[in-house]
Enzyme design. Structure first.
Site, PDB file in Angstrom:
ATOM      1  N   TYR A  43      20.785   0.913   8.287  1.00  0.00           N
ATOM      2  CA  TYR A  43      20.226   0.052   7.247  1.00  0.00           C
ATOM      3  C   TYR A  43      21.233  -0.986   6.759  1.00  0.00           C
ATOM      4  CZ  TYR A  43      15.728   2.222   6.033  1.00  0.00           C
ATOM      5  OH  TYR A  43      14.436   2.651   6.031  1.00  0.00           O
ATOM      6  N   LYS A  83      20.861  13.298  15.862  1.00  0.00           N
ATOM      7  CA  LYS A  83      20.530  13.030  17.267  1.00  0.00           C
ATOM      8  C   LYS A  83      21.855  13.080  18.025  1.00  0.00           C
ATOM      9  CE  LYS A  83      17.595  11.894  20.528  1.00  0.00           C
ATOM     10  NZ  LYS A  83      16.464  12.749  20.957  1.00  0.00           N
ATOM     11  N   ASP A 105      13.957  14.508  16.795  1.00  0.00           N
ATOM     12  CA  ASP A 105      12.639  14.557  17.452  1.00  0.00           C
ATOM     13  C   ASP A 105      12.017  15.945  17.291  1.00  0.00           C
ATOM     14  OD1 ASP A 105      14.689  15.495  19.086  1.00  0.00           O
ATOM     15  OD2 ASP A 105      13.877  14.654  20.948  1.00  0.00           O
ATOM     16  N   ASP A 154      14.199   8.267   6.211  1.00  0.00           N
ATOM     17  CA  ASP A 154      13.081   7.386   5.865  1.00  0.00           C
ATOM     18  C   ASP A 154      11.808   7.883   6.549  1.00  0.00           C
ATOM     19  OD1 ASP A 154      11.714   5.064   4.904  1.00  0.00           O
ATOM     20  OD2 ASP A 154      11.932   4.170   6.899  1.00  0.00           O
ATOM     21  N   ASP A 209       8.490  10.420   4.872  1.00  0.00           N
ATOM     22  CA  ASP A 209       7.077  10.010   4.853  1.00  0.00           C
ATOM     23  C   ASP A 209       6.228  11.077   5.534  1.00  0.00           C
ATOM     24  OD1 ASP A 209       7.547   7.546   3.623  1.00  0.00           O
ATOM     25  OD2 ASP A 209       6.155   6.497   4.967  1.00  0.00           O
TER      26      ASP A 209
HETATM   27  C1  IPM Z   1      11.590   3.939   1.280  1.00  0.00           C
HETATM   28  C2  IPM Z   1      11.050   2.623   1.774  1.00  0.00           C
HETATM   29  C3  IPM Z   1      12.194   1.626   1.878  1.00  0.00           C
HETATM   30  C4  IPM Z   1      13.172   2.178   2.875  1.00  0.00           C
HETATM   31  C5  IPM Z   1      11.768   0.202   2.227  1.00  0.00           C
HETATM   32  C6  IPM Z   1      10.715  -0.339   1.305  1.00  0.00           C
HETATM   33  C7  IPM Z   1      12.953  -0.737   2.287  1.00  0.00           C
HETATM   34  O1  IPM Z   1      10.380   2.794   2.973  1.00  0.00           O
HETATM   35  O2  IPM Z   1      12.123   3.973   0.153  1.00  0.00           O
HETATM   36  O3  IPM Z   1      11.487   4.917   2.005  1.00  0.00           O
HETATM   37  O4  IPM Z   1      13.013   1.980   4.094  1.00  0.00           O
HETATM   38  O5  IPM Z   1      14.132   2.817   2.464  1.00  0.00           O
HETATM   39 MG    MG Z   2      10.214   4.808   3.609  1.00  0.00          MG
END
Ligand code: IPM
Ligand code: MG
Length: 356
Positions: A140, A191, A223, A247, A251
């Protein structure tokens, strides 16, 4: 001495979900908690006002605050902006500026929402995972980065995955300590079979284990971790991983719990200062329609009280009120099922306040 909180509503559904959390904050203040708060824009809202997603005005308020409550940033109207001015850059800039390297993302399934998950109830019931994501390093932020043109005229995009030993150690410390407070199981995700950066990560996580002998450390390739999260998610207690893997996995883990609309997060630095925000995004498609689920933001306020304001009692008070509201059968559209009562964002806020 008063504690100072910066409130950053942001974009999309941000303002409406933050408004519900602020009502709860106001109640604590009315009941005697010594907190002062101030609003500032971030992301697209900041671009509209100051032509920058993280303007000096916001930076000053956030630097001076003890904690920050954020809604969400981003929206399609900003997608065409030059990269450095996009809302997401504001979020990355504030994380970096305040050194908020430790991101805690719980994935908890409330018993009342077992049917809201797309996985079978027996696979997810009782789920309680804490993902610890490193937030200020990795691909990042690594240099070199960018898009440039090669000698033959072809363009090339570059990002760089890199971690210094000290960066791995400080997130390792947060993860080990979190595991000690929970079921003492830590799974480090990497990884290491391909990427040297994460080979170093694995080495350091292993070495640190001798300082936390009560914690059982395991390692998993990312993975496989993605697969295990849907196959048998209850095997996990605390997971620790780098920025990009975290990240994606956070999710994924959030959907085990039915809706990303339920999950709070904390991003903290070494001093305990933190930014608290729902794990979900700005959902521009439903913005301004009183449809959003404010519970992740309300639960983020609880995390703020716990981690930055040292008020465990107030944190639990909020969490119990959320549990009660779910038990009463109130649901925003994202977690709605037959037999429940569908409510909007502000009605959900009303109900949590009433339950307190
Ligand atoms: C998160 C989001 C952010 C990230 C984006 C919006 C930059 O997806 O907080 O997980 O990738 O960190
Ligand atoms: Mg995110």
């Amino acid at each position: 001495m008063s504690k100072h909180i910066a409130i950053l509503p942001g974009d999309g559904i941000g303002p409406e979900i933050v408004a519900q959390a602020v009502r709860i904050l106001d109640k604590f203040i009315a009941d005697g908690l010594d907190i002062k708060y101030q609003y500032a824009p971030l992301g697209g809202a900041a671009y509209d006002q100051y032509h920058h997603p993280y303007p000096p005005f916001t930076q000053k308020i956030c630097q001076q605050a003890d904690a920050i409550l954020l809604g969400a940033v981003g929206g399609p109207q900003y997608d065409k902006l030059e990269r450095s001015l996009r809302p997401e850059r504001g979020l990355l800039a504030i994380r970096k500026d305040l050194n908020l390297f430790g991101n805690l993302r719980p994935a908890i399934l409330y018993p009342e929402l077992a049917n809201a998950s797309t996985l079978k109830p027996e696979v997810v019931s009782g789920l309680d995972i804490m993902i610890v994501r490193e937030l200020t390093g990795d691909i990042y932020f690594g240099e070199p980065r960018g898009i440039h043109t090669l000698a033959n005229g072809e363009r090339e995009g570059i990002n760089t995955m890199r971690y210094k030993e000290s960066e791995i150690r400080r997130i390792g410390k947060i993860a080990y300590e979190a595991a000690q407070k929970r079921n003492k199981k830590l799974c480090s995700v990497d990884k290491a079979n391909v990427l040297e950066t994460t080979e170093l990560w694995r080495e350091i996580m292993t070495e640190m284990n001798k300082d936390y002998p009560d914690v059982t450390l395991t390692h998993m390739y990312v993975d496989n971790a993605a697969m295990q999260l849907v196959k048998a998610p209850k095997q996990f207690d605390v997971m620790v991983t780098g920025n990009i893997f975290g990240d994606i996995l956070s999710d994924q883990a959030s959907m085990l719990s039915g809706s990303i609309g339920m999950l709070p997060s904390a991003s903290i630095n070494e001093t305990g200062k933190g930014m608290y925000e729902p794990s979900h995004g700005s959902a521009p498609d439903i913005a301004g329609q009183n449809l959003a689920n404010p519970l992740a933001t309300i639960l983020s306020l609880a995390m703020m009280l716990r981690y930055s304001l040292n008020n465990e009692q107030a944190a639990q008070h909020i969490e119990q009120a959320v549990g009660k509201v779910l038990a009463q059968g109130l649901r925003t559209q994202d977690i709605f099922e037959e037999g429940c009562q569908k409510v909007g964002c502000s009605q959900m806020g009303d109900a949590v306040l009433a339950a307190m």
